[in-house]
Design a protein around this motif. Structure first.
Motif, PDB file in Angstrom:
ATOM      1  N   ASP A  52      -6.532  -3.066  -2.032  1.00  0.00           N
ATOM      2  CA  ASP A  52      -7.554  -3.455  -1.066  1.00  0.00           C
ATOM      3  C   ASP A  52      -8.154  -2.253  -0.352  1.00  0.00           C
ATOM      4  O   ASP A  52      -9.206  -2.368   0.281  1.00  0.00           O
ATOM      5  N   LEU A  53      -7.506  -1.091  -0.428  1.00  0.00           N
ATOM      6  CA  LEU A  53      -7.990   0.106   0.263  1.00  0.00           C
ATOM      7  C   LEU A  53      -8.890   0.969  -0.604  1.00  0.00           C
ATOM      8  O   LEU A  53      -9.522   1.902  -0.093  1.00  0.00           O
ATOM      9  N   LEU A  54      -8.949   0.688  -1.889  1.00  0.00           N
ATOM     10  CA  LEU A  54      -9.691   1.546  -2.809  1.00  0.00           C
ATOM     11  C   LEU A  54     -11.194   1.296  -2.706  1.00  0.00           C
ATOM     12  O   LEU A  54     -11.630   0.249  -2.233  1.00  0.00           O
ATOM     13  N   PRO A  55     -12.017   2.282  -3.106  1.00  0.00           N
ATOM     14  CA  PRO A  55     -13.472   2.098  -3.066  1.00  0.00           C
ATOM     15  C   PRO A  55     -13.907   0.872  -3.855  1.00  0.00           C
ATOM     16  O   PRO A  55     -13.440   0.618  -4.966  1.00  0.00           O
ATOM     17  N   GLY A  56     -14.784   0.086  -3.238  1.00  0.00           N
ATOM     18  CA  GLY A  56     -15.260  -1.144  -3.849  1.00  0.00           C
ATOM     19  C   GLY A  56     -14.441  -2.358  -3.505  1.00  0.00           C
ATOM     20  O   GLY A  56     -14.859  -3.482  -3.803  1.00  0.00           O
ATOM     21  N   ALA A  57     -13.288  -2.179  -2.861  1.00  0.00           N
ATOM     22  CA  ALA A  57     -12.441  -3.309  -2.493  1.00  0.00           C
ATOM     23  C   ALA A  57     -12.905  -3.897  -1.166  1.00  0.00           C
ATOM     24  O   ALA A  57     -13.741  -3.335  -0.441  1.00  0.00           O
ATOM     25  N   TYR A  63      -2.801   2.649  -9.246  1.00  0.00           N
ATOM     26  CA  TYR A  63      -1.856   3.443  -8.461  1.00  0.00           C
ATOM     27  C   TYR A  63      -2.216   4.928  -8.473  1.00  0.00           C
ATOM     28  O   TYR A  63      -2.007   5.637  -7.485  1.00  0.00           O
ATOM     29  N   LEU A  64      -2.781   5.426  -9.571  1.00  0.00           N
ATOM     30  CA  LEU A  64      -3.193   6.828  -9.599  1.00  0.00           C
ATOM     31  C   LEU A  64      -4.355   7.083  -8.638  1.00  0.00           C
ATOM     32  O   LEU A  64      -4.415   8.132  -7.981  1.00  0.00           O
ATOM     33  N   THR A  65      -5.259   6.120  -8.541  1.00  0.00           N
ATOM     34  CA  THR A  65      -6.394   6.278  -7.627  1.00  0.00           C
ATOM     35  C   THR A  65      -5.933   6.307  -6.184  1.00  0.00           C
ATOM     36  O   THR A  65      -6.420   7.121  -5.379  1.00  0.00           O
ATOM     37  N   VAL A  66      -4.992   5.453  -5.816  1.00  0.00           N
ATOM     38  CA  VAL A  66      -4.523   5.433  -4.436  1.00  0.00           C
ATOM     39  C   VAL A  66      -3.688   6.669  -4.128  1.00  0.00           C
ATOM     40  O   VAL A  66      -3.693   7.162  -2.993  1.00  0.00           O
ATOM     41  N   LYS A 116      -5.356 -13.516  -3.314  1.00  0.00           N
ATOM     42  CA  LYS A 116      -4.334 -12.567  -2.887  1.00  0.00           C
ATOM     43  C   LYS A 116      -3.022 -12.890  -3.564  1.00  0.00           C
ATOM     44  O   LYS A 116      -2.670 -14.058  -3.748  1.00  0.00           O
ATOM     45  N   PHE A 117      -2.295 -11.806  -3.928  1.00  0.00           N
ATOM     46  CA  PHE A 117      -0.926 -11.922  -4.447  1.00  0.00           C
ATOM     47  C   PHE A 117      -0.840 -12.842  -5.658  1.00  0.00           C
ATOM     48  O   PHE A 117       0.123 -13.581  -5.832  1.00  0.00           O
ATOM     49  N   THR A 135       3.621   1.865   4.672  1.00  0.00           N
ATOM     50  CA  THR A 135       2.756   1.429   3.571  1.00  0.00           C
ATOM     51  C   THR A 135       1.475   2.253   3.568  1.00  0.00           C
ATOM     52  O   THR A 135       1.135   2.902   4.574  1.00  0.00           O
ATOM     53  N   PRO A 136       0.715   2.275   2.474  1.00  0.00           N
ATOM     54  CA  PRO A 136      -0.566   2.985   2.464  1.00  0.00           C
ATOM     55  C   PRO A 136      -1.518   2.501   3.549  1.00  0.00           C
ATOM     56  O   PRO A 136      -2.272   3.304   4.124  1.00  0.00           O
TER      57      PRO A 136
END
Length: 478
Positions: free
Chosen positions: A370-375, A284-287, A195-196, A346-347
């Motif tokens: 962390d919210l995207l598919p596969g994460a 960022y485009l995916t989110v 992380k980070f 936040t998202p």
């Protein structure tokens, strides 16, 4: 909050840029900015144009660093004078304006992976009294069998090896995190935390919750981000500037309650503004697309706004927006919106508000990837529920009934867009979006060119000074 919309502009005009006290001495630029490593990076990559990105406190050294780099590499160096968003992020947009083939990022960094350009991070080796830091650690953790993870600000990462040599012989259960620029290769092994831009292996049987966290660095957004994310772990810190260690007393529960209050505000909102807070972080485009789909299925209207660095005055122009969601790097996502006209979430908080399948588990996420598919934390949107079968919900803020179920995606998301159609060899707008319809209903819609309608006049001298107090204001005769 009134001062956010009207302030004395003279202070901004007279402000001077001063180098920070901790800036590198002129005689030590080679070591502070790691000139040899940076020059090797440019030569090995055969880059001919390189962008140098400095934070404000290091800009005083930019000219000399660029000159030395050009002499050492024979490549063209361009200094990025101002960043589009936070200085911790790599500004690929500004770098592409000059056709840069790579970026040298100086100073503190969030270590978010970039999309296009090769990047070398030069953090700047700030001094650390390792002996005093060791003493502070021993005072805070007298039990030598303590399970502790040592984290640090990136500007002190160069001294972590020496600190590890001092502590590990006496503390066998101490773990030092390692900086990872970009996504680490390969999948994570069991017990490994990533992380980070930090990577470390948890060895305790109970997992990370059995560990305490020791942070080397000054108080700031990085420490707050760590404490909210790993809120099950007690934190302590050592400030290299003051030379003092302490147990952190930030009321994490109170901070989380504040964030959960914003989640309730997001559930009540009907119009959401999506703030683009980065153009360089990968994904960022995916989110953005994910948030648009989520808001559409939740029955909320959304506007995507690229306003650069958000501030109260900018966001106050969008009165129709009930709440904003900021898509930015993990370090800049936790924006304190107490001075803003509308809250900024936040998202992850927007997902808690609009995705019925996501529940609050006590883990807080600031990295939108962390919210995207596969994460690791991705949660699929549940099937649509007819309005007649939806479970009613009552707002904890307004006390009114509200809808919390997801509906079917609009037909515009299922079929190709036909908004632009070719008519008589010209393109014509055949549909008007809900956002455009709302804009048409406003009495003021921005500046209009009115080409050919405004008479041409000679230029005349206008008022002088700043808008809050022109020089000739009050001198006109009635």
């Amino acid at each position: 909050m009134a001062t956010a919309f009207s302030s004395d502009g003279e202070a901004a005009l007279r402000r001077e840029l001063r180098a920070a006290v901790a800036a590198a001495p002129r005689s030590d630029l080679d070591a502070f900015y790691e000139m040899d490593r940076a020059a090797a990076f440019v030569r090995d990559g055969r880059f001919r144009k390189v962008a140098l990105q400095f934070p404000d406190e290091l800009l005083a050294d930019a000219v000399e660093v660029a000159g030395r780099m050009e002499a050492a590499t024979r490549a063209e160096m361009y200094v990025l004078g101002d960043t589009t968003y936070g200085s911790c992020c790599v500004d690929e947009v500004a770098a592409e304006h000059v056709g840069a083939e790579a970026v040298l990022h100086y100073g503190p960094a969030c270590l978010s992976p970039c999309r296009k350009l090769p990047v070398l991070h030069i953090f700047g080796q700030q001094p650390l009294d390792v002996r005093r830091c060791t003493e502070a650690f021993q005072e805070l953790y007298p039990e030598q069998q303590s399970y502790v993870v040592v984290l640090s600000d990136v500007v002190y990462a160069h001294a972590m090896g020496e600190l590890e040599q001092q502590l590990c012989p006496k503390y066998p259960n101490v773990i030092f995190s390692r900086l990872v620029c970009g996504d680490p290769p390969g999948p994570a092994v069991p017990g490994e935390e990533r992380k980070f831009g930090r990577q470390f292996l948890v060895k305790a049987a109970g997992g990370l919750q059995d560990y305490a966290m020791f942070y080397v660095g000054a108080e700031g957004l990085t420490l707050t981000n760590f404490m909210l994310t790993w809120n099950c772990c007690p934190f302590s810190s050592f400030n290299p500037i003051s030379g003092c260690g302490r147990r952190e007393t930030l009321n994490v529960n109170r901070a989380l309650m504040r964030r959960l209050y914003l989640v309730e505000r997001a559930r009540d909102a009907s119009v959401v503004g999506i703030l683009v807070g980065t153009l360089g972080v990968a994904g960022y485009l995916t989110v953005l697309q994910h948030l648009r789909e989520l808001l559409s299925r939740a029955g909320k209207r959304s506007y995507t706004l690229a306003v650069g660095k958000p501030n109260p005055a900018k966001l106050a122009n969008f009165l129709e927006v009930d709440i904003f969601v900021l898509v930015a790097c993990a370090q800049n996502s936790l924006l304190d919106s107490s001075d803003f006209y509308r809250p900024v979430v936040t998202p992850y908080e927007l997902e808690l508000a609009c995705n019925p399948a996501r529940e609050w588990t006590g883990n807080y996420l600031t990295d939108f990837r962390d919210l995207l598919p596969g994460a690791c934390a991705h949660v699929e949107l549940p099937p649509a529920v007819p309005a007649a079968e939806a479970v009613p919900d009552v707002s904890l803020i307004t006390g009114k009934m509200r809808a919390t179920h997801l509906c079917d995606p609009p037909a515009s998301q299922l079929t190709p867009s036909t908004t632009l159609a070719c008519r008589d060899q010209t393109w014509a707008l055949t549909e008007i979006s809900p956002a455009a319809s709302f804009l048409e209903s406003r009495s003021w819609r921005g500046l209009e060119q009115q080409l050919g309608q405004t008479p041409v006049s000679k230029a005349v001298q206008g008022r002088r000074g700043i808008a809050i107090a022109y020089e000739d204001e009050g001198c006109e005769q009635p």
